[in-house]
Design an enzyme around this catalytic site. Structure first.
Site, short mmCIF file in Angstrom:
data_model
loop_
_atom_site.label_atom_id
_atom_site.label_comp_id
_atom_site.label_asym_id
_atom_site.label_seq_id
_atom_site.Cartn_x
_atom_site.Cartn_y
_atom_site.Cartn_z
N LYS A 42 9.68 -0.89 -2.49
CA LYS A 42 11.02 -1.43 -2.36
C LYS A 42 11.31 -1.91 -0.95
O LYS A 42 12.24 -2.68 -0.71
CB LYS A 42 12.06 -0.33 -2.70
N ASP A 99 7.41 -4.46 4.62
CA ASP A 99 8.41 -3.94 5.56
C ASP A 99 7.76 -3.48 6.86
O ASP A 99 8.19 -3.83 7.95
CB ASP A 99 9.24 -2.81 4.92
N ASP A 102 1.95 0.76 8.93
CA ASP A 102 1.85 2.03 9.64
C ASP A 102 0.36 2.36 9.80
O ASP A 102 -0.27 1.89 10.75
CB ASP A 102 2.62 3.09 8.85
N LYS A 130 3.68 -1.03 13.42
CA LYS A 130 3.75 0.22 14.18
C LYS A 130 2.46 0.44 14.93
O LYS A 130 1.38 0.36 14.35
CB LYS A 130 3.99 1.36 13.20
N PHE A 151 9.23 7.28 13.48
CA PHE A 151 9.72 7.03 12.13
C PHE A 151 11.06 6.31 12.22
O PHE A 151 11.97 6.74 12.91
CB PHE A 151 9.86 8.33 11.35
P1 IMP Z 1 0.79 2.56 5.56
O1 IMP Z 1 -0.06 2.51 4.32
O2 IMP Z 1 0.58 3.82 6.34
O3 IMP Z 1 0.66 1.33 6.43
O4 IMP Z 1 2.26 2.74 5.07
C1 IMP Z 1 3.08 1.73 4.75
C2 IMP Z 1 4.28 2.25 4.01
O5 IMP Z 1 4.72 3.54 4.48
C3 IMP Z 1 5.43 1.30 4.27
O6 IMP Z 1 5.44 0.26 3.33
C4 IMP Z 1 6.61 2.21 4.22
O7 IMP Z 1 7.06 2.31 2.89
C5 IMP Z 1 6.11 3.56 4.66
N1 IMP Z 1 6.44 3.82 6.09
C6 IMP Z 1 5.58 3.83 7.13
N2 IMP Z 1 6.21 4.08 8.28
C7 IMP Z 1 7.53 4.18 7.97
C8 IMP Z 1 8.72 4.43 8.77
O8 IMP Z 1 8.70 4.56 10.00
N3 IMP Z 1 9.89 4.48 8.08
C9 IMP Z 1 9.97 4.32 6.72
N4 IMP Z 1 8.89 4.09 5.95
C10 IMP Z 1 7.67 4.03 6.58
MG MG Z 2 8.00 2.62 1.35
#
Ligand code: IMP
Ligand code: MG
Length: 176
Positions: A42, A99, A102, A130, A151
């Protein structure tokens, strides 16, 4: 444990001007083809809406919903598709709209999954990037803002489904 909104890192004016810049670049880069923007639900719903209103050339839109196994704020790398695309992307110019990147694990999975469907091109537009150590390298062609490894919530990003509707990006403070 009670949490509350901390510092505002990116305010709504900064967001709107950056989104307009990204839209100009996307328009220019896709001027000869129709771009298919794929929003990842979302978290990307607000970013996608703002981008859409700023792109003044033919474009199409679709969404995918994914969920990563793991705890509330840590991704495990195993991604499950909750809602797949409606549109066949074979031969299409696809731009993934996320969005935040991370660990990069979600996008790594998504890119491999979408690439396997034979798009003409596949690029990534991420509102936030990030800066976390030891993460998977993701080629983010269109990047909104770089942030530290903290975060954040707002502008589509949640904590336990809350705060997505904040018009700015803020840190989250956890009290006791
Ligand atoms: P990744 O697979 O670790 O890159 O995670 C990506 C997903 O984790 C994003 O699409 C977000 O839904 C969630 N996420 C990662 N960091 C944050 C944050 O700082 N705030 C809120 N959601 C986050
Ligand atoms: Mg998410």
């Amino acid at each position: 444990m009670e949490e509350r909104i901390g510092e505002i890192l990116i305010d709504s004016r900064q967001i709107q001007s950056r989104v307009a810049e990204l839209a100009r670049r996307i328009e220019t880069d896709y001027k000869d083809v129709t771009c298919l923007l794929v929003g990842i639900l979302k978290g990307a719903f607000i970013f996608m809406g703002d981008l859409a209103r700023n792109i003044h050339s033919p474009a199409e839109f679709d969404f995918m919903a994914v969920s990563s196994y793991g705890t509330r704020s840590k991704t495990s790398g195993v991604v499950r598709i909750i809602k797949d695309l409606d549109i066949d992307i074979t031969g299409r110019h696809v731009l993934i709209v996320e969005d935040i990147v991370d660990t990069g694990l979600t996008l790594k999975y998504l890119m491999a999954n979408l690439e396997a469907r034979g798009p003409a091109s596949l690029e990534v537009c991420a509102f936030l990037n990030k800066m976390v150590p030891q993460r998977v390298e993701i080629p983010v062609k269109y990047e909104g803002f770089r942030i530290e490894d903290v975060f954040v919530v707002g502008y589509g990003l949640d904590y336990g489904e809350k705060y997505r509707n904040l018009p700015y990006i803020a840190t989250l403070e956890c009290g006791v």
